[in-house]
Structure formats: C-alpha cells, structure tokens
Design a protein around this motif. Structure first.
Motif, PDB file in Angstrom:
ATOM      1  N   SER A 187       0.822  -1.200   0.000  1.00  0.00           N
ATOM      2  CA  SER A 187       0.000   0.000   0.000  1.00  0.00           C
ATOM      3  C   SER A 187       0.861   1.257   0.000  1.00  0.00           C
ATOM      4  N   SER A 188       0.616   2.127  -0.948  1.00  0.00           N
ATOM      5  CA  SER A 188       1.316   3.419  -0.984  1.00  0.00           C
ATOM      6  C   SER A 188       0.374   4.570  -0.647  1.00  0.00           C
ATOM      7  N   ASN A 189      -0.933   4.299  -0.656  1.00  0.00           N
ATOM      8  CA  ASN A 189      -1.924   5.342  -0.377  1.00  0.00           C
ATOM      9  C   ASN A 189      -2.382   5.379   1.074  1.00  0.00           C
ATOM     10  N   TYR A 190      -2.217   4.267   1.784  1.00  0.00           N
ATOM     11  CA  TYR A 190      -2.750   4.177   3.139  1.00  0.00           C
ATOM     12  C   TYR A 190      -1.669   3.720   4.110  1.00  0.00           C
ATOM     13  N   VAL A 320       3.520  -7.251  -4.654  1.00  0.00           N
ATOM     14  CA  VAL A 320       3.095  -6.466  -5.819  1.00  0.00           C
ATOM     15  C   VAL A 320       2.935  -5.009  -5.405  1.00  0.00           C
ATOM     16  N   TRP A 321       3.379  -4.103  -6.250  1.00  0.00           N
ATOM     17  CA  TRP A 321       3.183  -2.676  -5.995  1.00  0.00           C
ATOM     18  C   TRP A 321       2.850  -1.989  -7.311  1.00  0.00           C
ATOM     19  N   ASP A 322       2.509  -0.747  -7.210  1.00  0.00           N
ATOM     20  CA  ASP A 322       2.144   0.010  -8.397  1.00  0.00           C
ATOM     21  C   ASP A 322       3.377   0.176  -9.289  1.00  0.00           C
ATOM     22  N   GLY A 323       3.477  -0.666 -10.306  1.00  0.00           N
ATOM     23  CA  GLY A 323       4.613  -0.578 -11.225  1.00  0.00           C
ATOM     24  C   GLY A 323       5.538  -1.770 -11.220  1.00  0.00           C
ATOM     25  N   GLY A 324       5.286  -2.763 -10.365  1.00  0.00           N
ATOM     26  CA  GLY A 324       6.178  -3.921 -10.382  1.00  0.00           C
ATOM     27  C   GLY A 324       5.786  -4.984  -9.394  1.00  0.00           C
ATOM     28  N   GLU A 325       6.561  -6.057  -9.370  1.00  0.00           N
ATOM     29  CA  GLU A 325       6.353  -7.143  -8.419  1.00  0.00           C
ATOM     30  C   GLU A 325       7.586  -8.019  -8.361  1.00  0.00           C
ATOM     31  N   VAL A 326       7.749  -8.733  -7.245  1.00  0.00           N
ATOM     32  CA  VAL A 326       8.784  -9.750  -7.107  1.00  0.00           C
ATOM     33  C   VAL A 326       8.129 -10.988  -6.515  1.00  0.00           C
ATOM     34  N   ALA A 327       8.663 -12.144  -6.863  1.00  0.00           N
ATOM     35  CA  ALA A 327       8.130 -13.400  -6.357  1.00  0.00           C
ATOM     36  C   ALA A 327       9.185 -14.098  -5.517  1.00  0.00           C
TER      37      ALA A 327
END
Length: 366
Positions: A187-190, A320-327
C-alpha cells in the motif's frame, strides 16, 4: 491464579442438536458458526467488574447512544482451543492474550480485566461448549474475547459502563484454499498506524483502517496488504492482521521490530523462541521495503512468511506494488519454504500436543 469474578450459569434451553453440530464441524469454515453460549461481564466505576455469567449465545441489546457506536472505544483478542489426540482440550499461551488485552485496555482508556478473570472466562466457555471443539486436521475452536463501551452517553470521555464478552467459533483453515503462498499488495496510499496511535493495541479501528487498502489489494489480484510506516513510508510494518518474517540465505530470520505501531503478536513471539531452537539467528530490526524487494531479486532473502493466531504461519509468494512485483524464490511443490515449513510444523505440533511443550505454553481447559 484464582479468579475474583463469580460466574453465574444460565444455560440455553435449546442447544444445537448433535446432528447439526456434526454437520457444522465437518466443514466449519472460519468465523461462520458459533457455539451455544457466551460469557458476559459488566464494569462500572463504583462496582468494578461484576454481573459475570455464562448465558445463551444471542444478540446484544445496545442503546443507540452507546459510546462504542460513536467513538469506537473497544478492544478484542483472538486465541484457539485445540483438541489433542487423547481428547483433552488445551489453549496456547492464553496468559499472553490476557496480558495483551490489558495493554490494549490501557491504550483505549478501558478498565483492565485481571488476567486470572480472563482465563476463568475462557475456561468456563470452553468447558460449557466442549462438544463444539473439533478434532482432526488443523481444526480448532476460535475464541473471541472483546470489550466495549456500552454506556449511553454522547460526551467524548471514557465510558462509565463497559461490557466484556467471550464468544467461540469452530474453525478450519483461515484461508479457504488451504496452506499456499499468498500474494501481498504494497500500500502506498494508506498507512495502518502512526507513532503515538493505537497500532500496538488490538482494537477494531486498526482493522477498519486497513479495509480500504485491502479492497485495493483485491483489485490488483492480491490476497493481503502490507503497510509501511506513516512517517518515511519506507519501513515494513505488518499486514492488515499478521506479522511478517524474512528468511535470509545466510541463516538469519528477520522480523520488523516493535516500534509502538506494530501489534505484538503471540504467534510472532512464539516464532522468535522456536527459531532459536532450530539454530536460526534471529533479528528484530527495522526492514526497509527496498531490502525486501532487492533481497528477493538477488537471492539474499529466500523465504517470506506471515503469521498470526488465525492463519498460523502462511508463506508469502508475491509482493506487488504500483509498477512492479517480485516473487519469493521458493521452488517446492506446495510453495512452502524449508524454514517456513519447519517453523510451522514445530508450532502446530506443540499446539496439538504432538511435540513436548518445554515452555509451559499450553493450558489445559478440559
């Protein structure tokens, strides 16, 4: 410890039939069904804790002006009762839950319930509704003690009448799909909590604050949401209702330190102890979100898992984030890493009586 409260008994005249109870226990889900009884008690400034008893499970009558409905003065706990192979029933570290309830009460300006009274209320409900404790697999009886401001008064001050209740629900796995890696939305908004706030207390407001972010996570195809700190927006704190752990390739196990904004989880604390017994080097420190992302990418972090009373230990598959992800680079068939699996097995084996309890964590209820 002996409880100072004297509990009266008013048992239901219409208990659930054995057939219906068996149907429920065959597939209980999580938090969908409830036992026949509940424990109640009242607090007032003059009388302290009183009017304690066990009564039929049912709706609570509240005045529309009840303070909890307007100012959210309430707290709760969550713990489980486990049926062992010999038929006995045990709770796992209930004293720790009672102590945390008292800390939460202090932060929310509620009266502390003595730990011995907390334990007595748990004992009474489980023994009364003993047939509701399931057996087999990882089923258990989930116990939900809670406390709220019931005084009818619209002034902003600590309430002068408080209700305490305990209800119980037979449960299976917290995640309907069983144990499998969960995906996490960053979360980047909250944010969940700030220094000086209620992050370290187990109160409903913290969970309500996480729900908008949880909806955001679902919209991005994720199971859970991860919150960062409210100041720098870079330090990993916790999920909506679980603590986080990171397994490093060099044998270290790292978890975000308790800063006053993270709930001090009973499962989190237990893992710290069990990890040392498994020869892991444990670190409680601040974890930068970039350490998580880059650590997974370059192999320094080999496993990530979340933990809590309801979910026990659950592997994290994707961030997962806005613009990417890692597993997470777990290659086992079930997606559960080696360290995650060992810790989880050690914990549930103690809870279900399959491993010696060398720490005195279990309390026999029946």
């Amino acid at each position: 410890m002996t409880s100072a409260l004297q509990f009266t008994q008013n048992l239901t005249a219409t208990p659930t039939s054995a057939q219906r109870r068996a149907e429920i226990l065959a597939d209980p889900g999580f938090g969908k069904h409830f036992t026949d009884h509940m424990v109640t008690a009242t607090w007032t400034p003059d009388a302290g804790w009183h009017d304690a008893g066990i009564v039929p499970y049912g709706p609570i009558a509240l005045d529309p002006a009840a303070a909890v409905l307007h100012y959210a003065q309430e707290i709760f706990e969550g713990l489980k009762a486990y049926r062992h192979a010999d038929g006995t029933v045990w709770a796992f570290r209930p004293e720790a839950n009672g102590e945390r309830l008292a800390r939460s009460a202090k932060r929310l300006a509620l009266p502390a319930l003595p730990v011995e009274d907390f334990l007595a209320s748990i004992d009474l409900l489980v023994r009364t509704d003993l047939d509701w404790v399931p057996s087999g697999g990882e089923q258990s009886l989930y116990l939900r003690p809670f406390m709220f401001a019931s005084e009818a008064f619209l002034g902003v001050r600590p309430a002068h009448e408080i209700k305490y209740l305990v209800i119980a629900s037979p449960v299976g796995s917290y995640f309907s799909g069983g144990i499998k890696p969960v995906s996490i939305w960053l979360s980047s908004n909250y944010t969940r909590a700030a220094l000086g706030g209620t992050g370290a207390a187990k109160c409903g407001g913290n969970y309500a604050a996480s729900l908008a972010a949880q909806l955001e996570a679902a919209a991005h195809g994720c199971d859970q949401v991860c919150f960062l700190d409210a100041v720098e927006r870079k330090w990993v704190e916790e999920l909506g209702g679980m603590n986080l752990y990171f397994v490093h390739a060099d044998g270290r196990l790292v978890t975000p330190e308790l800063t006053g904004t993270i709930l001090e989880g009973v499962t989190r604390s237990s893992i710290l102890t069990l990890a040392k017994e498994l020869d892991l080097d444990v670190e409680e420190r601040r974890v930068d979100i970039d350490e998580w992302r880059r650590g997974v990418e370059d192999g320094r972090i080999t496993e990530v898992f979340a933990c809590g009373t309801a979910a026990v230990i659950t592997p994290v598959g994707r961030l997962v984030w806005d613009g990417g992800e890692v597993a997470s680079p777990v290659t086992t068939a079930d997606g559960v890493g080696e360290v995650t699996g060992r810790l989880r097995q050690a914990l549930v084996d103690i809870q279900y009586g399959r491993r010696a309890d060398t720490h005195g964590w279990l309390r026999r209820l029946a």
